[in-house]
Design a protein around this motif. Structure first.
Motif, PDB file in Angstrom:
ATOM      1  N   GLY A  29       0.795  -1.226   0.000  1.00 60.60           N
ATOM      2  CA  GLY A  29       0.000   0.000   0.000  1.00 60.60           C
ATOM      3  C   GLY A  29       0.825   1.272   0.000  1.00 60.60           C
ATOM      4  O   GLY A  29       0.277   2.366  -0.121  1.00 60.60           O
ATOM      5  N   SER A  30       2.149   1.169   0.131  1.00 59.36           N
ATOM      6  CA  SER A  30       3.016   2.350   0.127  1.00 59.36           C
ATOM      7  C   SER A  30       3.351   2.740  -1.307  1.00 59.36           C
ATOM      8  O   SER A  30       3.365   1.905  -2.206  1.00 59.36           O
ATOM      9  CB  SER A  30       4.312   2.075   0.877  1.00 59.36           C
ATOM     10  N   THR A  31       3.638   4.017  -1.492  1.00 62.87           N
ATOM     11  CA  THR A  31       4.077   4.474  -2.810  1.00 62.87           C
ATOM     12  C   THR A  31       5.550   4.866  -2.719  1.00 62.87           C
ATOM     13  O   THR A  31       6.000   5.413  -1.712  1.00 62.87           O
ATOM     14  CB  THR A  31       3.263   5.699  -3.281  1.00 62.87           C
ATOM     15  N   PRO A  32       6.318   4.589  -3.776  1.00 64.44           N
ATOM     16  CA  PRO A  32       7.739   4.923  -3.742  1.00 64.44           C
ATOM     17  C   PRO A  32       7.972   6.430  -3.744  1.00 64.44           C
ATOM     18  O   PRO A  32       7.173   7.186  -4.299  1.00 64.44           O
ATOM     19  CB  PRO A  32       8.300   4.278  -5.014  1.00 64.44           C
ATOM     20  N   ALA A  33       9.045   6.839  -3.103  1.00 65.21           N
ATOM     21  CA  ALA A  33       9.409   8.261  -3.077  1.00 65.21           C
ATOM     22  C   ALA A  33       9.837   8.673  -4.481  1.00 65.21           C
ATOM     23  O   ALA A  33      10.665   8.009  -5.104  1.00 65.21           O
ATOM     24  CB  ALA A  33      10.536   8.492  -2.080  1.00 65.21           C
ATOM     25  N   SER A  34       9.292   9.774  -4.972  1.00 65.57           N
ATOM     26  CA  SER A  34       9.592  10.195  -6.337  1.00 65.57           C
ATOM     27  C   SER A  34      11.023  10.707  -6.472  1.00 65.57           C
ATOM     28  O   SER A  34      11.599  10.649  -7.547  1.00 65.57           O
ATOM     29  CB  SER A  34       8.610  11.275  -6.782  1.00 65.57           C
ATOM     30  N   GLY A  35      11.616  11.193  -5.402  1.00 65.46           N
ATOM     31  CA  GLY A  35      12.954  11.759  -5.478  1.00 65.46           C
ATOM     32  C   GLY A  35      14.071  10.798  -5.121  1.00 65.46           C
ATOM     33  O   GLY A  35      15.202  11.205  -4.933  1.00 65.46           O
ATOM     34  N   LEU A  36      13.763   9.506  -5.030  1.00 64.77           N
ATOM     35  CA  LEU A  36      14.760   8.505  -4.638  1.00 64.77           C
ATOM     36  C   LEU A  36      15.246   7.752  -5.869  1.00 64.77           C
ATOM     37  O   LEU A  36      14.450   7.265  -6.671  1.00 64.77           O
ATOM     38  CB  LEU A  36      14.160   7.512  -3.640  1.00 64.77           C
ATOM     39  N   ARG A  37      16.565   7.662  -6.007  1.00 64.20           N
ATOM     40  CA  ARG A  37      17.176   6.925  -7.116  1.00 64.20           C
ATOM     41  C   ARG A  37      18.326   6.096  -6.571  1.00 64.20           C
ATOM     42  O   ARG A  37      19.180   6.609  -5.854  1.00 64.20           O
ATOM     43  CB  ARG A  37      17.681   7.897  -8.176  1.00 64.20           C
ATOM     44  N   LEU A  38      18.337   4.804  -6.917  1.00 63.23           N
ATOM     45  CA  LEU A  38      19.402   3.895  -6.485  1.00 63.23           C
ATOM     46  C   LEU A  38      20.311   3.589  -7.659  1.00 63.23           C
ATOM     47  O   LEU A  38      19.841   3.333  -8.764  1.00 63.23           O
ATOM     48  CB  LEU A  38      18.822   2.578  -5.968  1.00 63.23           C
ATOM     49  N   THR A  39      21.617   3.618  -7.407  1.00 66.97           N
ATOM     50  CA  THR A  39      22.581   3.126  -8.377  1.00 66.97           C
ATOM     51  C   THR A  39      23.357   2.015  -7.693  1.00 66.97           C
ATOM     52  O   THR A  39      23.120   1.727  -6.514  1.00 66.97           O
ATOM     53  CB  THR A  39      23.549   4.238  -8.851  1.00 66.97           C
ATOM     54  N   GLN A  40      24.299   1.407  -8.382  1.00 69.35           N
ATOM     55  CA  GLN A  40      25.046   0.297  -7.790  1.00 69.35           C
ATOM     56  C   GLN A  40      25.845   0.737  -6.568  1.00 69.35           C
ATOM     57  O   GLN A  40      26.050  -0.035  -5.643  1.00 69.35           O
ATOM     58  CB  GLN A  40      25.984  -0.324  -8.818  1.00 69.35           C
ATOM     59  N   GLN A  41      26.277   2.007  -6.528  1.00 71.57           N
ATOM     60  CA  GLN A  41      27.092   2.458  -5.405  1.00 71.57           C
ATOM     61  C   GLN A  41      26.614   3.764  -4.780  1.00 71.57           C
ATOM     62  O   GLN A  41      27.375   4.392  -4.048  1.00 71.57           O
ATOM     63  CB  GLN A  41      28.544   2.597  -5.855  1.00 71.57           C
ATOM     64  N   ALA A  42      25.375   4.165  -5.022  1.00 76.79           N
ATOM     65  CA  ALA A  42      24.905   5.419  -4.428  1.00 76.79           C
ATOM     66  C   ALA A  42      23.394   5.418  -4.248  1.00 76.79           C
ATOM     67  O   ALA A  42      22.667   4.738  -4.967  1.00 76.79           O
ATOM     68  CB  ALA A  42      25.322   6.608  -5.291  1.00 76.79           C
ATOM     69  N   ILE A  43      22.977   6.190  -3.273  1.00 75.38           N
ATOM     70  CA  ILE A  43      21.568   6.517  -3.092  1.00 75.38           C
ATOM     71  C   ILE A  43      21.471   8.017  -3.320  1.00 75.38           C
ATOM     72  O   ILE A  43      22.169   8.795  -2.666  1.00 75.38           O
ATOM     73  CB  ILE A  43      21.066   6.155  -1.678  1.00 75.38           C
ATOM     74  N   GLU A  44      20.639   8.401  -4.271  1.00 75.29           N
ATOM     75  CA  GLU A  44      20.492   9.810  -4.615  1.00 75.29           C
ATOM     76  C   GLU A  44      19.093  10.271  -4.245  1.00 75.29           C
ATOM     77  O   GLU A  44      18.112   9.589  -4.536  1.00 75.29           O
ATOM     78  CB  GLU A  44      20.763  10.013  -6.106  1.00 75.29           C
ATOM     79  N   LEU A  45      19.016  11.417  -3.578  1.00 78.99           N
ATOM     80  CA  LEU A  45      17.744  11.969  -3.133  1.00 78.99           C
ATOM     81  C   LEU A  45      17.556  13.366  -3.687  1.00 78.99           C
ATOM     82  O   LEU A  45      18.498  14.156  -3.727  1.00 78.99           O
ATOM     83  CB  LEU A  45      17.707  12.066  -1.599  1.00 78.99           C
ATOM     84  N   ALA A  46      16.336  13.662  -4.082  1.00 77.66           N
ATOM     85  CA  ALA A  46      15.963  15.023  -4.453  1.00 77.66           C
ATOM     86  C   ALA A  46      14.833  15.421  -3.512  1.00 77.66           C
ATOM     87  O   ALA A  46      13.766  14.816  -3.519  1.00 77.66           O
ATOM     88  CB  ALA A  46      15.502  15.085  -5.908  1.00 77.66           C
ATOM     89  N   VAL A  47      15.095  16.396  -2.656  1.00 76.80           N
ATOM     90  CA  VAL A  47      14.130  16.824  -1.651  1.00 76.80           C
ATOM     91  C   VAL A  47      13.555  18.169  -2.075  1.00 76.80           C
ATOM     92  O   VAL A  47      14.292  19.149  -2.186  1.00 76.80           O
ATOM     93  CB  VAL A  47      14.800  16.942  -0.257  1.00 76.80           C
ATOM     94  N   PRO A  48      12.237  18.233  -2.338  1.00 73.81           N
ATOM     95  CA  PRO A  48      11.623  19.498  -2.766  1.00 73.81           C
ATOM     96  C   PRO A  48      11.784  20.583  -1.705  1.00 73.81           C
ATOM     97  O   PRO A  48      11.702  20.319  -0.507  1.00 73.81           O
ATOM     98  CB  PRO A  48      10.147  19.145  -2.941  1.00 73.81           C
ATOM     99  N   ARG A  49      12.030  21.804  -2.162  1.00 77.95           N
ATOM    100  CA  ARG A  49      12.175  22.932  -1.234  1.00 77.95           C
ATOM    101  C   ARG A  49      10.830  23.432  -0.742  1.00 77.95           C
ATOM    102  O   ARG A  49      10.707  23.887   0.373  1.00 77.95           O
ATOM    103  CB  ARG A  49      12.934  24.065  -1.916  1.00 77.95           C
ATOM    104  N   GLY A  50       9.820  23.388  -1.580  1.00 78.10           N
ATOM    105  CA  GLY A  50       8.483  23.847  -1.189  1.00 78.10           C
ATOM    106  C   GLY A  50       7.550  22.668  -1.029  1.00 78.10           C
ATOM    107  O   GLY A  50       7.766  21.602  -1.588  1.00 78.10           O
ATOM    108  N   ALA A  51       6.491  22.860  -0.271  1.00 74.67           N
ATOM    109  CA  ALA A  51       5.562  21.768   0.017  1.00 74.67           C
ATOM    110  C   ALA A  51       4.859  21.256  -1.231  1.00 74.67           C
ATOM    111  O   ALA A  51       4.509  20.090  -1.320  1.00 74.67           O
ATOM    112  CB  ALA A  51       4.524  22.224   1.044  1.00 74.67           C
TER     113      ALA A  51
END
Length: 147
Positions: A29-51
């Protein structure tokens, strides 16, 4: 913002600390975070500045680097073989090592270390696989070392 490479040198003897990340599957029932990206050696996040800004155009970006990142689909045996197996075998030769799991409540530490409730041979975690590896290695040794 850049984090470290996931490998940290300590001392003159070449001792290492390797940092791995495992991202657990989403709960039903959970939805994936739109700003989350996985690579073989990194976790990349994009966090919106505004709501209300979820398109990524006005967001803070973070990248956290690890020796390896295991996605939600990573099987337990691959995690063990990559993270722990060589350390377990080296421990039998007297090389010290430690493996620890760290994370917030519900992040999957127990599942990774102990295993899941499904198929025992498929879902065993690092601890039961370590015990199996130790006893198998003891049975297989032919170098005159007895325990």
């Amino acid at each position: 913002m850049e984090a470290s490479t996931g490998n940290h040198q300590l001392g003159e003897g070449g001792d290492r600390i390797s940092v791995f990340a495992r991202v657990r599957p989403l709960k039903e029932g959970s939805t994936p975070a739109s700003g989350l990206r996985l690579t073989q050696q990194a976790i990349e996040l994009a966090v919106p500045r505004g709501a209300s800004e979820h398109d990524g155009s006005n967001s803070d970006k973070f990248s956290y680097h690890f020796k390896e990142v295991f996605g939600p689909e990573a099987p337990q045996n691959r995690v063990f073989e990559t993270v722990a197996q060589q350390h377990v075998l080296r421990a039998l030769d007297g090389i010290n090592c430690a493996i620890m799991a760290y994370g917030q409540t519900g992040s999957g530490k127990t599942h990774t270390m102990c295993g899941g409730r499904g198929n025992f041979s498929r879902d065993r975690g690092i601890i039961p696989r370590t015990l199996s590896t130790i006893f198998q290695a003891i049975d297989d040794r032919c170098d005159g070392v007895h325990y």
